[in-house]
Design an enzyme around this catalytic site. Structure first.
Site, PDB file in Angstrom:
ATOM      1  N   GLU A  63       0.854  -1.181   0.000  1.00  0.00           N
ATOM      2  CA  GLU A  63       0.000   0.000   0.000  1.00  0.00           C
ATOM      3  C   GLU A  63       0.890   1.230   0.000  1.00  0.00           C
ATOM      4  O   GLU A  63       2.081   1.149   0.296  1.00  0.00           O
ATOM      5  CB  GLU A  63      -0.899   0.038   1.244  1.00  0.00           C
ATOM      6  CG  GLU A  63      -1.977  -1.019   1.301  1.00  0.00           C
ATOM      7  CD  GLU A  63      -2.814  -0.909   2.571  1.00  0.00           C
ATOM      8  OE1 GLU A  63      -2.369  -0.229   3.516  1.00  0.00           O
ATOM      9  OE2 GLU A  63      -3.904  -1.499   2.606  1.00  0.00           O
ATOM     10  N   HIS A 100     -10.029   3.238   7.028  1.00  0.00           N
ATOM     11  CA  HIS A 100      -9.115   2.103   7.097  1.00  0.00           C
ATOM     12  C   HIS A 100      -7.730   2.608   6.704  1.00  0.00           C
ATOM     13  O   HIS A 100      -7.558   3.775   6.396  1.00  0.00           O
ATOM     14  CB  HIS A 100      -9.595   1.021   6.130  1.00  0.00           C
ATOM     15  CG  HIS A 100      -8.691  -0.151   6.040  1.00  0.00           C
ATOM     16  ND1 HIS A 100      -8.347  -0.916   7.127  1.00  0.00           N
ATOM     17  CD2 HIS A 100      -8.041  -0.684   4.987  1.00  0.00           C
ATOM     18  CE1 HIS A 100      -7.533  -1.872   6.742  1.00  0.00           C
ATOM     19  NE2 HIS A 100      -7.328  -1.749   5.452  1.00  0.00           N
TER      20      HIS A 100
END
Length: 300
Positions: A208, A246
């Site tokens: 990510e 998140h």
């Protein structure tokens, strides 16, 4: 690592509703859940699982325990983990999210000194398809095979596994290392574990934006890992000004005063893998074709 059908597993916090559901899901998948821990509630059975007040009591009754799954409130995770380490447990999976960072720092120091593997917090844990579940992975997405998955994201672990399963590419070991700011184990540790695993022929790494763990992993792969690796970096198409609940890494990237930092981070991570000739998928649906190509190339 002991990830076999015979591995003895306990669940700390077993009498909480969510913990019970996870424990029963693991048992139904074939995981050898031998006990649950709930302070002050020892001596009973909870949904067929014997409950002990202390981890050391469970060890005295069932013998050496390989893994504990911790599903307790965030402020109790440190104490639960230290109790498990004191009882000789070498693999700890922390499902709970939001563990205080200073608690994690203290826990990681103890884990390093005792050679304990910590997975999480805020993770789906580990799954060995059709053999062992240590966490909350939706098992219907997984099938046995030669592809290992290491991911920073819980849901992307499931998605990548499902893309592979649909393409008749099974998985060996899949691990979500956790989504909190400080997690127990790294890409590097799991790359080494999967590189040494006889069932794994290829590794899929799911990263990510945020931090430098992907760039470090790319260099480590080129220098140390013998098996082929395919990478995917999540967030390349995410809107810059969107807020996320998140993935704290995404939040921090978008709170930067310089908006183009986000895309610069993405380019840096992708470039790091490409520099070492590690294939990078643009989207999860591209991963199976890159895996097939890499496996074919491996045996040519």
């Amino acid at each position: 690592m002991n990830l076999t059908l015979d591995s003895k597993v306990i669940v700390q916090g077993v009498t909480e509703k969510m913990s019970t559901q996870i424990a029963l899901m693991m048992k139904s998948y074939g995981t050898n859940v031998v006990a649950g821990i709930s302070p002050g509630e020892g001596g009973q059975e909870w949904s067929g699982i014997p409950v002990f007040s202390l981890v050391e009591q469970a060890v005295a009754k069932v013998g050496i325990i390989d893994t504990t799954l911790i599903v307790v409130p965030a402020y109790r995770v440190l104490d639960a983990s230290l109790e498990a380490i004191a009882s000789g447990i070498k693999q700890i999976v922390i499902v709970t999210e939001g563990v205080p960072p200073l608690d994690m720092v203290q826990l990681l120091r103890k884990a390093e000194a005792t050679e304990t593997l910590i997975v999480g917090p805020n993770c789906a844990g580990i799954i060995v398809p059709d053999k062992l579940l240590l966490g909350t992975h939706p098992t219907q997405f997984y099938t046995p095979g030669p592809v290992g998955i290491i991911s920073r994201s819980n849901t992307l672990t499931y998605e990548v596994a499902w893309e592979l399963t649909k393409s008749r590419l099974g998985q060996s070991i899949c691990v979500s290392i956790g989504c909190d700011p400080i997690v127990g184990s790294s890409f590097l540790q799991w790359l080494q574990i999967l590189d040494e695993d006889d069932r794994t022929e290829l590794i899929v790494l799911v990263g990510e934006v945020g931090g430098a763990s992907e760039e470090i992993a790319a260099s480590y792969i080129s220098e140390t890992i013998d098996k082929p690796v395919v990478a995917y970096i999540a967030g390349i198409y995410a809107p810059i000004n969107q807020n996320y609940t998140h993935a704290s890494s995404l939040i921090s990237a978008r709170n930067s005063r310089v908006k183009h930092n986000f895309h610069n981070q993405m380019k840096s991570k992708i470039s790091a893998f490409k520099e070492f000739k590690i294939p990078v998928a643009k989207r999860p649906s591209e991963i199976p074709s890159l895996v097939k190509y890499s496996l074919e190339k491996k045996y040519v």
